[in-house]
Design a protein around this motif. Structure first.
Motif, short mmCIF file in Angstrom:
data_model
loop_
_atom_site.label_atom_id
_atom_site.label_comp_id
_atom_site.label_asym_id
_atom_site.label_seq_id
_atom_site.Cartn_x
_atom_site.Cartn_y
_atom_site.Cartn_z
N LYS A 158 41.30 39.23 38.57
CA LYS A 158 41.44 38.52 39.85
C LYS A 158 40.19 38.71 40.73
O LYS A 158 39.78 37.79 41.44
CB LYS A 158 42.70 39.01 40.59
CG LYS A 158 42.97 38.32 41.91
CD LYS A 158 43.34 36.85 41.74
CE LYS A 158 43.46 36.15 43.08
NZ LYS A 158 43.81 34.73 42.93
N VAL A 159 39.62 39.91 40.67
CA VAL A 159 38.41 40.16 41.48
C VAL A 159 37.24 39.32 40.95
O VAL A 159 36.47 38.75 41.71
CB VAL A 159 38.09 41.67 41.50
CG1 VAL A 159 36.72 41.94 42.12
CG2 VAL A 159 39.15 42.42 42.29
N ALA A 160 37.17 39.19 39.62
CA ALA A 160 36.08 38.41 39.04
C ALA A 160 36.32 36.90 39.14
O ALA A 160 35.39 36.13 39.23
CB ALA A 160 35.90 38.80 37.57
N ARG A 161 37.60 36.51 39.10
CA ARG A 161 37.96 35.08 39.11
C ARG A 161 39.02 34.82 40.19
O ARG A 161 40.18 34.53 39.89
CB ARG A 161 38.51 34.67 37.74
CG ARG A 161 37.48 34.56 36.64
CD ARG A 161 36.60 33.31 36.78
NE ARG A 161 37.39 32.09 36.95
CZ ARG A 161 37.86 31.34 35.94
NH1 ARG A 161 37.58 31.66 34.71
NH2 ARG A 161 38.56 30.25 36.18
N PRO A 162 38.62 34.90 41.48
CA PRO A 162 39.62 34.72 42.54
C PRO A 162 40.26 33.34 42.55
O PRO A 162 41.31 33.14 43.16
CB PRO A 162 38.82 34.97 43.83
CG PRO A 162 37.39 35.03 43.45
CD PRO A 162 37.29 35.23 41.99
N ASP A 163 39.65 32.40 41.85
CA ASP A 163 40.23 31.04 41.78
C ASP A 163 41.50 30.98 40.93
O ASP A 163 42.30 30.05 41.05
CB ASP A 163 39.19 30.06 41.21
CG ASP A 163 38.66 30.52 39.85
OD1 ASP A 163 38.18 31.68 39.75
OD2 ASP A 163 38.77 29.75 38.88
N LEU A 164 41.69 31.96 40.04
CA LEU A 164 42.88 31.94 39.17
C LEU A 164 44.10 32.52 39.90
O LEU A 164 43.97 33.47 40.67
CB LEU A 164 42.65 32.79 37.92
CG LEU A 164 41.71 32.27 36.84
CD1 LEU A 164 41.57 33.32 35.73
CD2 LEU A 164 42.21 30.95 36.25
N SER B 185 39.34 41.59 49.51
CA SER B 185 38.37 40.54 49.24
C SER B 185 37.11 41.19 48.71
O SER B 185 36.63 42.18 49.27
CB SER B 185 38.09 39.79 50.55
OG SER B 185 36.79 39.27 50.51
N ALA B 186 36.57 40.63 47.63
CA ALA B 186 35.40 41.25 47.01
C ALA B 186 34.11 40.88 47.74
O ALA B 186 33.04 41.28 47.33
CB ALA B 186 35.32 40.84 45.55
N GLY B 187 34.18 40.12 48.82
CA GLY B 187 32.98 39.78 49.59
C GLY B 187 32.25 38.60 49.00
O GLY B 187 32.55 38.13 47.91
N SER B 188 31.24 38.14 49.71
CA SER B 188 30.59 36.90 49.27
C SER B 188 29.31 37.14 48.48
O SER B 188 28.89 36.30 47.70
CB SER B 188 30.30 36.03 50.48
OG SER B 188 29.60 36.80 51.42
N THR B 189 28.66 38.31 48.66
CA THR B 189 27.41 38.53 47.92
C THR B 189 27.66 39.52 46.80
O THR B 189 28.58 40.33 46.84
CB THR B 189 26.32 39.11 48.84
OG1 THR B 189 26.77 40.41 49.23
CG2 THR B 189 26.07 38.25 50.05
N GLN B 190 26.80 39.47 45.80
CA GLN B 190 26.93 40.37 44.66
C GLN B 190 26.90 41.82 45.14
O GLN B 190 27.69 42.65 44.73
CB GLN B 190 25.76 40.09 43.70
CG GLN B 190 25.93 40.66 42.32
CD GLN B 190 27.17 40.08 41.63
OE1 GLN B 190 27.54 38.94 41.87
NE2 GLN B 190 27.82 40.88 40.82
#
Ligand SMILES: Cc1ncc(C[n+]2csc(CCOP(=O)(O)OP(=O)(O)O)c2C)c(N)n1
Ligand code: SF4
Length: 276
Positions: A85-91, A258-263
């Motif tokens: 989920k953290v890697a693919r929040p769209d799923l 939320s994993a944030g917007s930047t790497q």
């Protein structure tokens, strides 16, 4: 290969062609139906959903859906789902487990998944027994349940998953009954819509090792009060309920992880959140 999908999708579009190998009458059939109904109600598509599980009869569920699936290691469904989920929040990520998988070997992950509040829906099919490995007592087994493997009962008090989820920070807590697949579908849909970590404890009878659980249909009843967002009130209610209150029991307001917007932000947030 399944037939091409029509719009709008129906529950059957989320069911794969694999025939479940569960015992006739197992509650998990109805949970599968409820899950697929919920996905249709939510207007999702199989390619936008992942179902992640551990090991157990209940954990076979990903293979019976047309969604992405991951049938992982015993007790480790939540860490796998959290990473996904953290890697693919769209799923949309559903996590399926049993009381052995989720509360015994996976118990530590349960606590920390509640605490981290990643936007997951965790569905535990609780039959108060290890079904797949032939009937050992689980954390939710009643202390006086007497069986060949635990003559005279374990004498050990039960784990209370809903209270533990609340204390650990879960943002949505519900109890469902597999014998009411429509009600169960509604609860799963509501859990998916609610941001953060949503936990649904589904009473799902093991008719083979706990045949007396067929009687749960006479015990399950709608929760007499509306859900609360007050953890203290929810704790009092959960500590005193009879274990058969069905419905949403707590709906919190904590912001989802939320994993944030930047790497760079993602890595810092992850390191902080995963520090034990
Ligand atoms: C590391 C590890 N330990 C033990 C097992 C054996 N095992 C497989 S399923 C299971 C218990 C399943 O019980 P539960 O999660 O309650 O699911 P159910 O079968 O009742 O749906 C156990 C102990 C395993 N597969 N892997
Ligand atoms: S052993 Fe129990 S939990 Fe497993 S499939 Fe049979 S009835 Fe269901």
């Amino acid at each position: 290969m399944n037939a091409p999908l029509t719009i709008p999708l129906q529950a059957k579009d989320f069911k794969s062609d694999y025939k479940p190998v569960w015992c006739p009458g197992c509650g998990d059939y109805s949970v599968l139906s409820a899950m697929t109904k919920a996905l249709a109600m939510l207007d999702l598509r199989p390619e936008n959903v992942a179902v992640v599980s551990g090991i157990g009869c209940s954990s076979r569920i990903p293979a019976y859906t047309t969604c992405y699936g991951f049938h992982g290691v015993h007790g480790r469904a939540l860490p796998a789902a959290t990473g996904l989920k953290v890697a693919r929040p769209d799923l949309t990520v559903l996590v399926a487990s049993g009381d052995g998988d989720g509360y015994s070997i996976g118990g530590n992950h349960f606590l920390h998944a509640c605490r981290r509040n990643v936007d997951l829906t965790y569905i535990v099919m609780d039959n108060h027994v290890y079904g797949m490995t032939k009937g050992q007592p689980s954390p939710t087994t009643e202390p006086d349940w007497c069986s060949k493997l635990a003559p005279g009962g374990t004498g050990v008090r039960e784990f209370h998953p809903l209270v533990i989820a609340l204390a650990s920070g879960a943002n949505f807590i519900a109890r469902a009954f597999s014998g009411d697949p429509n009600g169960c579908a509604g609860l799963i849909a509501e859990a998916v819509r609610h941001p953060g970590f949503s936990f649904i404890e589904v009473l799902s009878p093991c008719v083979t090792f706990r045949p007396e659980q067929r009687g749960w249909k006479d015990r399950a009843h709608p929760a007499p009060v509306a859900p609360t967002d007050d953890p203290a009130r929810a704790a009092r209610r959960l500590m005193s309920d009879d274990g058969f209150n069905i419905g949403v029991l707590f709906k919190g307001n904590r912001p989802a992880f939320s994993a944030g917007s930047t790497q760079c932000g993602q890595m810092q947030d992850l390191e902080k959140a995963f520090q034990l």
